[in-house]
Motif scaffolding. Structure first.
Motif, PDB file in Angstrom:
ATOM      1  N   LYS A 120       0.817  -1.221   0.000  1.00  0.00           N
ATOM      2  CA  LYS A 120       0.000   0.000   0.000  1.00  0.00           C
ATOM      3  C   LYS A 120       0.850   1.271   0.000  1.00  0.00           C
ATOM      4  N   SER A 121       2.167   1.098  -0.022  1.00  0.00           N
ATOM      5  CA  SER A 121       3.049   2.260   0.025  1.00  0.00           C
ATOM      6  C   SER A 121       2.921   3.115  -1.237  1.00  0.00           C
ATOM      7  N   LYS A 122       3.145   4.417  -1.071  1.00  0.00           N
ATOM      8  CA  LYS A 122       3.158   5.328  -2.213  1.00  0.00           C
ATOM      9  C   LYS A 122       4.560   5.410  -2.824  1.00  0.00           C
ATOM     10  N   ILE A 123       5.515   4.794  -2.165  1.00  0.00           N
ATOM     11  CA  ILE A 123       6.883   4.733  -2.701  1.00  0.00           C
ATOM     12  C   ILE A 123       6.972   3.510  -3.611  1.00  0.00           C
ATOM     13  N   PHE A 124       7.355   3.709  -4.850  1.00  0.00           N
ATOM     14  CA  PHE A 124       7.323   2.645  -5.851  1.00  0.00           C
ATOM     15  C   PHE A 124       8.095   1.416  -5.407  1.00  0.00           C
ATOM     16  N   TYR A 125       9.324   1.591  -4.950  1.00  0.00           N
ATOM     17  CA  TYR A 125      10.162   0.450  -4.574  1.00  0.00           C
ATOM     18  C   TYR A 125       9.538  -0.329  -3.421  1.00  0.00           C
ATOM     19  N   SER A 126       9.106   0.379  -2.393  1.00  0.00           N
ATOM     20  CA  SER A 126       8.476  -0.283  -1.249  1.00  0.00           C
ATOM     21  C   SER A 126       7.192  -0.992  -1.650  1.00  0.00           C
ATOM     22  N   LYS A 127       6.466  -0.389  -2.574  1.00  0.00           N
ATOM     23  CA  LYS A 127       5.197  -0.965  -3.024  1.00  0.00           C
ATOM     24  C   LYS A 127       5.400  -2.287  -3.757  1.00  0.00           C
ATOM     25  N   ILE A 128       6.347  -2.327  -4.708  1.00  0.00           N
ATOM     26  CA  ILE A 128       6.528  -3.575  -5.460  1.00  0.00           C
ATOM     27  C   ILE A 128       7.128  -4.673  -4.594  1.00  0.00           C
ATOM     28  N   LYS A 129       7.978  -4.272  -3.643  1.00  0.00           N
ATOM     29  CA  LYS A 129       8.514  -5.272  -2.712  1.00  0.00           C
ATOM     30  C   LYS A 129       7.381  -5.853  -1.867  1.00  0.00           C
ATOM     31  N   GLY A 130       6.483  -4.994  -1.401  1.00  0.00           N
ATOM     32  CA  GLY A 130       5.349  -5.463  -0.615  1.00  0.00           C
ATOM     33  C   GLY A 130       4.397  -6.331  -1.413  1.00  0.00           C
ATOM     34  N   GLU A 131       4.181  -5.978  -2.664  1.00  0.00           N
ATOM     35  CA  GLU A 131       3.303  -6.770  -3.523  1.00  0.00           C
ATOM     36  C   GLU A 131       3.884  -8.165  -3.748  1.00  0.00           C
ATOM     37  N   LEU A 132       5.191  -8.223  -3.974  1.00  0.00           N
ATOM     38  CA  LEU A 132       5.829  -9.522  -4.171  1.00  0.00           C
ATOM     39  C   LEU A 132       5.744 -10.360  -2.897  1.00  0.00           C
ATOM     40  N   ASP A 133       6.028  -9.739  -1.756  1.00  0.00           N
ATOM     41  CA  ASP A 133       5.928 -10.458  -0.479  1.00  0.00           C
ATOM     42  C   ASP A 133       4.544 -11.073  -0.303  1.00  0.00           C
ATOM     43  N   ASP A 134       3.521 -10.282  -0.577  1.00  0.00           N
ATOM     44  CA  ASP A 134       2.144 -10.752  -0.401  1.00  0.00           C
ATOM     45  C   ASP A 134       1.795 -11.878  -1.370  1.00  0.00           C
ATOM     46  N   ASP A 135       2.258 -11.750  -2.605  1.00  0.00           N
ATOM     47  CA  ASP A 135       1.853 -12.713  -3.641  1.00  0.00           C
ATOM     48  C   ASP A 135       2.578 -14.050  -3.517  1.00  0.00           C
ATOM     49  N   VAL A 136       3.865 -14.034  -3.163  1.00  0.00           N
ATOM     50  CA  VAL A 136       4.577 -15.318  -3.030  1.00  0.00           C
ATOM     51  C   VAL A 136       4.072 -16.091  -1.812  1.00  0.00           C
ATOM     52  N   ARG A 137       3.525 -15.376  -0.867  1.00  0.00           N
ATOM     53  CA  ARG A 137       2.977 -16.035   0.320  1.00  0.00           C
ATOM     54  C   ARG A 137       1.827 -16.979  -0.040  1.00  0.00           C
ATOM     55  N   LYS A 138       1.176 -16.708  -1.148  1.00  0.00           N
ATOM     56  CA  LYS A 138       0.027 -17.512  -1.573  1.00  0.00           C
ATOM     57  C   LYS A 138       0.437 -18.765  -2.348  1.00  0.00           C
ATOM     58  N   LEU A 139       1.724 -18.863  -2.690  1.00  0.00           N
ATOM     59  CA  LEU A 139       2.200 -20.016  -3.458  1.00  0.00           C
ATOM     60  C   LEU A 139       2.348 -21.238  -2.559  1.00  0.00           C
ATOM     61  N   ASP A 140       2.387 -22.396  -3.190  1.00  0.00           N
ATOM     62  CA  ASP A 140       2.318 -23.659  -2.451  1.00  0.00           C
ATOM     63  C   ASP A 140       3.700 -24.180  -2.059  1.00  0.00           C
ATOM     64  N   PHE A 141       4.384 -23.430  -1.193  1.00  0.00           N
ATOM     65  CA  PHE A 141       5.632 -23.905  -0.607  1.00  0.00           C
ATOM     66  C   PHE A 141       5.342 -24.453   0.793  1.00  0.00           C
ATOM     67  N   GLU A 142       6.135 -25.424   1.213  1.00  0.00           N
ATOM     68  CA  GLU A 142       6.005 -25.892   2.593  1.00  0.00           C
ATOM     69  C   GLU A 142       6.428 -24.796   3.567  1.00  0.00           C
ATOM     70  N   LYS A 143       7.455 -24.018   3.178  1.00  0.00           N
ATOM     71  CA  LYS A 143       7.944 -22.943   4.033  1.00  0.00           C
ATOM     72  C   LYS A 143       8.332 -21.746   3.154  1.00  0.00           C
ATOM     73  N   THR A 144       7.791 -20.587   3.474  1.00  0.00           N
ATOM     74  CA  THR A 144       8.148 -19.342   2.799  1.00  0.00           C
ATOM     75  C   THR A 144       8.778 -18.409   3.819  1.00  0.00           C
ATOM     76  N   ILE A 145       9.988 -17.935   3.517  1.00  0.00           N
ATOM     77  CA  ILE A 145      10.736 -17.094   4.448  1.00  0.00           C
ATOM     78  C   ILE A 145      11.118 -15.804   3.737  1.00  0.00           C
ATOM     79  N   ILE A 146      10.776 -14.670   4.347  1.00  0.00           N
ATOM     80  CA  ILE A 146      11.072 -13.369   3.762  1.00  0.00           C
ATOM     81  C   ILE A 146      11.981 -12.596   4.695  1.00  0.00           C
ATOM     82  N   LEU A 147      13.083 -12.089   4.150  1.00  0.00           N
ATOM     83  CA  LEU A 147      14.039 -11.294   4.917  1.00  0.00           C
ATOM     84  C   LEU A 147      13.961  -9.853   4.437  1.00  0.00           C
TER      85      LEU A 147
END
Length: 220
Positions: A120-147
């Motif tokens: 939801k960030s208005k900063i482009f870089y922060s926004k796309i990083k957040g979008e990727l974080d949210d979307d990969v979380r929905k994928l079917d991995f046994e474990k998803t780890i974000i740093l």
């Protein structure tokens, strides 16, 4: 414990170059597959280097096999040439590889995101990083780890004058205040990526490590 098979994207970048070297030295990993647009020049019995065009998924997707996908791919707007091209690298390619790895039943996914990542960030870089974080979380991995590290310290292949100046200022500031936002060396981020795979997490299927937590993770 069996020797694990690691897959890496972003192997020629600041964090990725450290990550590959550490994986090759780590006896817990028996094979390291890297998917890259240009060669690393590394020769090692454990290493399999795949030169790929990330836009041509069918040419590389089935080669994603094993236990872990480490994702440290990334760029800057200046290096990419435009916002559109930066989005292609920082979101599209990373998501495409993660999706393919999940379909190939790779068990674990470790992603380098960024401090302040927020869809939801208005900063482009922060926004796309957040979008990727949210979307990969929905994928079917046994474990998803974000740093989510802060500014990265370390020797880059190319010079970034403004970033080096910012790094000096942040080092000085965080020496006295805002210590939890202090820069972290790229090698420590790479260590954190590896250590996160073997750490017991409070939430088995999904974990996020932010800022000062990464220093602890790197020391495991």
């Amino acid at each position: 414990m069996k020797n694990l098979t690691a897959n890496v994207i972003g192997a020629t970048g600041l964090v990725g170059s450290y990550l590959v070297r550490l994986l090759l030295e780590d006896d817990r990993f028996g094979e390291v597959n890297i998917f890259t647009r240009r060669t690393t020049g590394i020769k090692h019995k454990k290493l399999k280097e795949h030169l790929v065009d990330f836009a041509k998924t069918s040419s590389w997707a089935e080669k994603l096999q094993g236990d872990v996908l480490f994702s440290s791919l990334g760029t800057t707007r200046k290096k990419a040439g435009s916002i559109k091209k930066q989005f292609l690298v920082d979101y599209t390619y990373q998501y495409t590889v993660a999706e393919a790895a999940a379909q190939q039943k790779v068990s674990n996914y470790v992603l380098i995101s960024s401090a302040g990542a927020d869809a939801k960030s208005k900063i482009f870089y922060s926004k796309i990083k957040g979008e990727l974080d949210d979307d990969v979380r929905k994928l079917d991995f046994e474990k998803t780890i974000i740093l989510r590290p802060s500014i990265l310290d370390g020797q880059r292949g190319e010079q970034r004058g403004a970033e080096q100046l910012s790094l000096k200022i942040i080092r000085w500031l965080t020496k006295f205040v805002f210590k939890r936002y202090r820069p972290i060396h790229a090698q420590d981020v790479a260590k954190s990526m590896i250590n996160s795979v073997f750490r017991k997490h409070d939430t088995p299927s999904y974990s996020i490590y932010t800022l000062d937590e990464l220093f602890e993770l790197a020391s495991d």
